[in-house]
Motif scaffolding. Structure first.
Motif, mmCIF file in Angstrom:
data_model
loop_
_atom_site.group_PDB
_atom_site.id
_atom_site.type_symbol
_atom_site.label_atom_id
_atom_site.label_comp_id
_atom_site.label_asym_id
_atom_site.label_seq_id
_atom_site.Cartn_x
_atom_site.Cartn_y
_atom_site.Cartn_z
ATOM 1 N N GLY A 393 -2.645 -14.165 -11.273
ATOM 2 C CA GLY A 393 -3.872 -13.582 -11.582
ATOM 3 C C GLY A 393 -4.239 -11.900 -11.568
ATOM 4 N N GLY A 394 -3.181 -11.393 -10.741
ATOM 5 C CA GLY A 394 -3.517 -10.137 -10.488
ATOM 6 C C GLY A 394 -3.922 -9.338 -9.331
ATOM 7 N N ASN A 395 -4.055 -10.273 -8.224
ATOM 8 C CA ASN A 395 -4.677 -9.875 -6.941
ATOM 9 C C ASN A 395 -3.472 -9.122 -6.302
ATOM 10 O OD1 ASN A 395 -4.863 -10.317 -3.733
ATOM 11 N ND2 ASN A 395 -6.788 -9.931 -4.630
ATOM 12 N N PRO A 396 -3.322 -7.634 -6.088
ATOM 13 C CA PRO A 396 -2.492 -7.219 -5.454
ATOM 14 C C PRO A 396 -2.028 -7.388 -4.036
ATOM 15 C CG PRO A 396 -4.176 -5.648 -6.191
ATOM 16 C CD PRO A 396 -4.765 -6.979 -6.201
ATOM 17 N N ASP A 397 -2.861 -8.202 -3.103
ATOM 18 C CA ASP A 397 -2.548 -8.476 -1.840
ATOM 19 C C ASP A 397 -1.802 -9.687 -1.912
ATOM 20 O OD1 ASP A 397 -4.190 -6.516 -0.228
ATOM 21 O OD2 ASP A 397 -6.155 -7.460 -0.709
ATOM 22 N N ALA A 398 -2.115 -10.571 -2.661
ATOM 23 C CA ALA A 398 -1.317 -11.838 -3.255
ATOM 24 C C ALA A 398 0.037 -11.351 -3.600
ATOM 25 C CB ALA A 398 -1.942 -12.779 -4.153
ATOM 26 N N GLN A 399 0.026 -10.460 -4.617
ATOM 27 C CA GLN A 399 1.349 -9.909 -4.838
ATOM 28 C C GLN A 399 2.126 -9.414 -3.881
ATOM 29 O OE1 GLN A 399 -0.168 -7.224 -7.682
ATOM 30 N NE2 GLN A 399 -0.434 -8.656 -9.480
ATOM 31 N N GLN A 421 10.667 -6.475 -7.162
ATOM 32 C CA GLN A 421 9.761 -6.507 -8.234
ATOM 33 C C GLN A 421 8.216 -6.682 -7.892
ATOM 34 O OE1 GLN A 421 11.889 -9.507 -10.521
ATOM 35 N NE2 GLN A 421 13.243 -7.754 -11.354
ATOM 36 N N TRP A 422 7.979 -7.563 -7.176
ATOM 37 C CA TRP A 422 6.819 -8.000 -6.604
ATOM 38 C C TRP A 422 6.049 -6.833 -5.934
ATOM 39 C CZ3 TRP A 422 3.464 -11.151 -8.795
ATOM 40 C CH2 TRP A 422 3.955 -12.203 -9.253
ATOM 41 N N PHE A 423 6.965 -6.173 -4.779
ATOM 42 C CA PHE A 423 6.452 -5.141 -4.157
ATOM 43 C C PHE A 423 5.917 -3.829 -5.220
ATOM 44 C CE2 PHE A 423 8.769 -6.306 -0.294
ATOM 45 C CZ PHE A 423 7.858 -7.114 0.252
ATOM 46 N N GLU A 424 6.884 -3.835 -6.258
ATOM 47 C CA GLU A 424 6.446 -2.750 -7.105
ATOM 48 C C GLU A 424 4.998 -2.965 -7.963
ATOM 49 O OE1 GLU A 424 8.361 0.001 -10.458
ATOM 50 O OE2 GLU A 424 9.496 -1.008 -9.234
ATOM 51 N N VAL A 425 4.938 -4.272 -8.361
ATOM 52 C CA VAL A 425 3.759 -4.376 -9.194
ATOM 53 C C VAL A 425 2.567 -4.446 -8.285
ATOM 54 C CG1 VAL A 425 2.537 -6.680 -10.074
ATOM 55 C CG2 VAL A 425 4.833 -6.203 -10.601
ATOM 56 N N ALA A 426 2.622 -4.830 -6.860
ATOM 57 C CA ALA A 426 1.603 -4.664 -5.922
ATOM 58 C C ALA A 426 1.297 -3.267 -5.847
ATOM 59 C CB ALA A 426 1.664 -5.428 -4.922
ATOM 60 N N ALA A 427 2.112 -2.373 -5.555
ATOM 61 C CA ALA A 427 2.091 -0.885 -5.552
ATOM 62 C C ALA A 427 1.581 -0.183 -6.427
ATOM 63 C CB ALA A 427 3.510 -0.347 -4.945
ATOM 64 N N ARG A 428 1.873 -0.500 -7.675
ATOM 65 C CA ARG A 428 1.242 0.163 -8.855
ATOM 66 C C ARG A 428 -0.321 -0.254 -9.007
ATOM 67 N NH1 ARG A 428 4.638 2.944 -11.982
ATOM 68 N NH2 ARG A 428 6.960 2.624 -11.856
ATOM 69 N N ASN A 429 -0.574 -1.355 -8.286
ATOM 70 C CA ASN A 429 -1.962 -1.931 -8.156
ATOM 71 C C ASN A 429 -2.740 -1.391 -7.037
ATOM 72 O OD1 ASN A 429 -2.123 -3.318 -10.711
ATOM 73 N ND2 ASN A 429 -1.360 -5.210 -9.639
ATOM 74 N N GLY A 430 -2.128 -0.400 -6.278
ATOM 75 C CA GLY A 430 -2.750 0.211 -5.194
ATOM 76 C C GLY A 430 -2.751 -0.495 -3.739
ATOM 77 N N GLN A 431 -1.841 -1.489 -3.719
ATOM 78 C CA GLN A 431 -1.398 -2.021 -2.545
ATOM 79 C C GLN A 431 -0.782 -1.236 -1.615
ATOM 80 O OE1 GLN A 431 -0.421 -3.772 0.006
ATOM 81 N NE2 GLN A 431 -1.992 -5.021 0.574
ATOM 82 N N ALA A 432 -1.417 -0.838 -0.483
ATOM 83 C CA ALA A 432 -0.720 0.041 0.561
ATOM 84 C C ALA A 432 0.366 -0.544 1.138
ATOM 85 C CB ALA A 432 -1.613 0.680 1.697
ATOM 86 N N ASP A 433 0.433 -1.737 1.691
ATOM 87 C CA ASP A 433 1.459 -2.420 2.341
ATOM 88 C C ASP A 433 2.743 -2.377 1.326
ATOM 89 O OD1 ASP A 433 0.162 -2.653 4.772
ATOM 90 O OD2 ASP A 433 -0.451 -4.859 4.167
ATOM 91 N N ALA A 434 2.374 -2.914 -0.024
ATOM 92 C CA ALA A 434 3.433 -3.186 -0.772
ATOM 93 C C ALA A 434 4.024 -1.593 -1.247
ATOM 94 C CB ALA A 434 2.723 -3.499 -2.250
ATOM 95 N N ALA A 435 3.190 -0.640 -1.319
ATOM 96 C CA ALA A 435 4.006 0.646 -1.444
ATOM 97 C C ALA A 435 4.882 1.048 -0.396
ATOM 98 C CB ALA A 435 2.850 1.700 -1.262
ATOM 99 N N PHE A 436 4.432 0.759 0.761
ATOM 100 C CA PHE A 436 5.387 1.129 2.021
ATOM 101 C C PHE A 436 6.546 0.203 1.825
ATOM 102 C CE2 PHE A 436 6.733 0.846 6.363
ATOM 103 C CZ PHE A 436 6.481 2.188 6.762
ATOM 104 N N ASN A 437 6.426 -1.077 1.833
ATOM 105 C CA ASN A 437 7.614 -1.945 1.567
ATOM 106 C C ASN A 437 8.511 -1.702 0.603
ATOM 107 O OD1 ASN A 437 6.426 -3.526 3.730
ATOM 108 N ND2 ASN A 437 5.402 -5.240 2.416
ATOM 109 N N LEU A 438 8.028 -0.996 -0.629
ATOM 110 C CA LEU A 438 8.905 -0.775 -1.584
ATOM 111 C C LEU A 438 9.546 0.528 -1.036
ATOM 112 C CD1 LEU A 438 10.025 -1.039 -4.639
ATOM 113 C CD2 LEU A 438 7.792 0.350 -5.246
ATOM 114 N N ALA A 439 9.047 1.496 -0.603
ATOM 115 C CA ALA A 439 9.599 2.582 -0.052
ATOM 116 C C ALA A 439 11.026 2.390 0.817
ATOM 117 C CB ALA A 439 8.667 3.568 0.515
#
Length: 497
Positions: A393-399, A421-439
């Motif tokens: 549904g697009g929730n960044p925390d869930a992604q 892939q999921w970390f990048e989707v969430a990171a592009r939606n502004g999720q800080a943890d996902a951006a860190f994990n993707l890095a």
């Protein structure tokens, strides 16, 4: 697994017209169905009334209940309004679409404009008329109620409306993109009958420059003709939680005025004027407007912040089943805010209600509850189901959570490619943890090629969004960059000329 706590409330920009403030129109150009008298008794269904000859006179083929006129539509029958046309048409259409009450003494037949023989009783007389006159000062005297003139007026208006074709012709021109002709015919239809749809389309055409130069001033003038109709004889705007964005003409005109002033579309930006129209839309029953009003007060958009007013508006919309408002109420109650005390159990109840409508944020909250066992018995499988639904549904925390499931393995098979892939989707939606994990994954080359430049970019994004470890990670990754990579990073972050 990190579980970021969802921030309170989406920003107003996501709610009210930033990218496309005025170009989305819920109005359909479909024309109203036209009712034609039957000319053949054999061709008409049994329930319809066909033309018959009675004493050598033609009797109307329109069913009697469809010709009853509410006496409020006549100028002297308790009618309140500017010119009477719009309220009269609204009432008349309402009576002809199945909501007519045959026992209402305020209704009478178009075929019997001086009264209704079917209600003859006692001393009221055959026509149930009320005598009325004026005294020397011009003040009305008598028993009140409808006069013969009122009844003739209403019957005449009904006849004009039933035979009018101007609105159909206007829509035909509009559908054919003959905009100058459509504009002229919409004006004819409005001047003749007072159709609110005609006024709305005139406003729309001025706003978009269809068949006429763009003129926000003229658009506002015509939108106001629709939006400012008195509400005393109008039913509330119909609201269906399954179709919350539906707007009848008056609600759409009101909301458009609010958006014009909110965005400054052709006029000076005026948040207070916008708030006035959003509140007007809420007052006529367009429930999503109550949520927007709540957001305005919550964030102080053009007005002082007022949590109590925000909570009141959220609660009003929530009780009608509007999921975004239910979620907002739950967010405030979850931890408490201002004068609103924390009530996690009630908050969870509101999240459940919003989750029924597939609200992504609410489904994430339910997932966290099952994941952590807060307010419900812990159930990892149910948590995963809600995480998936919220992520889709697009929730960044869930992604980010789904990315973590794939990265760690367990309830889902370990899959670094899917995790990345999921970390990048969430990171592009502004999720800080996902951006860190993707890095981190770019740094290690997990789920894809190693790329320290991208790692640096995503650590930077994590820092911008407030990740507590991002600054230290940036220093670490910077020491690993080659001169060429440092040059590429500098180019990426160089000020744009």
């Amino acid at each position: 697994m990190r579980q970021g706590i969802a921030k309170f409330h989406a920003s107003m920009c996501a709610l009210v017209l930033v990218a496309t403030p005025l170009s989305v129109w819920a109005q359909s150009t479909a024309k109203p169905a036209e009712t034609k008298p039957s000319t053949s008794a054999s061709a008409a269904p049994a329930e319809e009334v066909t033309d018959v000859t009675v004493f050598l006179k033609r009797k109307s083929s329109i069913p009697e209940q469809n010709m009853r006129i509410d006496t409020r539509s006549a100028s002297s029958c308790g009618f309140i309004g500017s010119d009477g046309s719009s309220d009269y048409i609204a009432d008349y259409i309402r009576e002809t679409t199945g909501t007519y009450d045959i026992n209402d003494p305020n209704n009478f037949s178009e075929n019997s404009p001086l009264g209704d023989a079917s209600r003859e009783s006692g001393t009221t007389g055959f026509f149930d008329r009320q005598d009325r006159s004026t005294d020397e000062s011009g003040s009305e005297t008598g028993t009140g109620g409808c006069t013969d003139t009122d009844r003739r007026f209403a019957a005449g208006r009904a006849t004009i409306l039933r035979n009018d074709k101007s609105i159909y012709q206007a829509f035909d021109f509009f559908d054919q993109k003959k905009y100058p002709e459509a504009l002229a015919m919409f004006k004819t239809a409005y001047n003749k009958i007072g159709y609110e749809d005609a006024a709305f389309y005139i406003a729309r055409m001025y706003l978009e420059g269809l068949g006429t130069p763009k003129s926000p001033k003229d658009a506002i003038f015509w939108f106001r003709k629709v939006a400012e109709q008195p509400v005393n004889m109008r039913r509330p705007h119909p609201f269906d939680p399954k179709n919350p964005d539906y707007m009848e003409t008056r609600a759409e005109a009101t909301m458009t005025l609010a958006k014009i002033y909110l965005t400054g579309f052709g006029v000076p930006r005026d948040p207070k004027e916008a708030l006035k129209w959003f509140e007007k839309a809420a007052s006529i029953g367009f429930i999503p407007a109550s949520k927007i009003v709540g957001d305005i007060y919550y964030y102080g958009n053009g007005v002082p912040k007022d949590l109590n007013k925000a909570y009141k508006n959220y609660s009003e919309a929530a009780k009608y089943g509007y999921a975004p408002a239910q979620y907002a109420v739950g967010q405030i109650l979850e931890y408490g805010e201002g004068s609103v005390k924390a009530d996690p159990n009630t908050a969870l109840g509101w999240f459940r209600e919003a989750a029924k409508a597939k609200h992504p944020g609410a489904m994430y909250k339910i997932a966290v509850a099952y994941d952590s066992g807060e307010g419900v018995a812990a159930d990892p499988q149910k948590a995963l189901v809600f995480y998936k639904e919220a992520a889709v549904g697009g929730n960044p925390d869930a992604q980010n959570a789904i990315g973590t499931y794939f990265y760690q393995g367990g309830l889902l098979p370990k899959d670094d490619v899917a995790a990345r892939q999921w970390f990048e989707v969430a990171a592009r939606n502004g999720q800080a943890d996902a951006a860190f994990n993707l890095a981190v994954m770019h740094t290690k080359g997990e789920g894809g090629p190693k790329d320290l430049v991208k790692a640096y970019v995503w650590f930077m994004a994590a820092r911008v969004h407030g990740h507590e470890n991002a600054t230290a990670a940036l220093k670490s990754i910077q020491s690993q960059l080659t001169d060429a990579e440092k040059a590429e990073v500098a180019k990426l972050f160089a000020p744009k000329s």
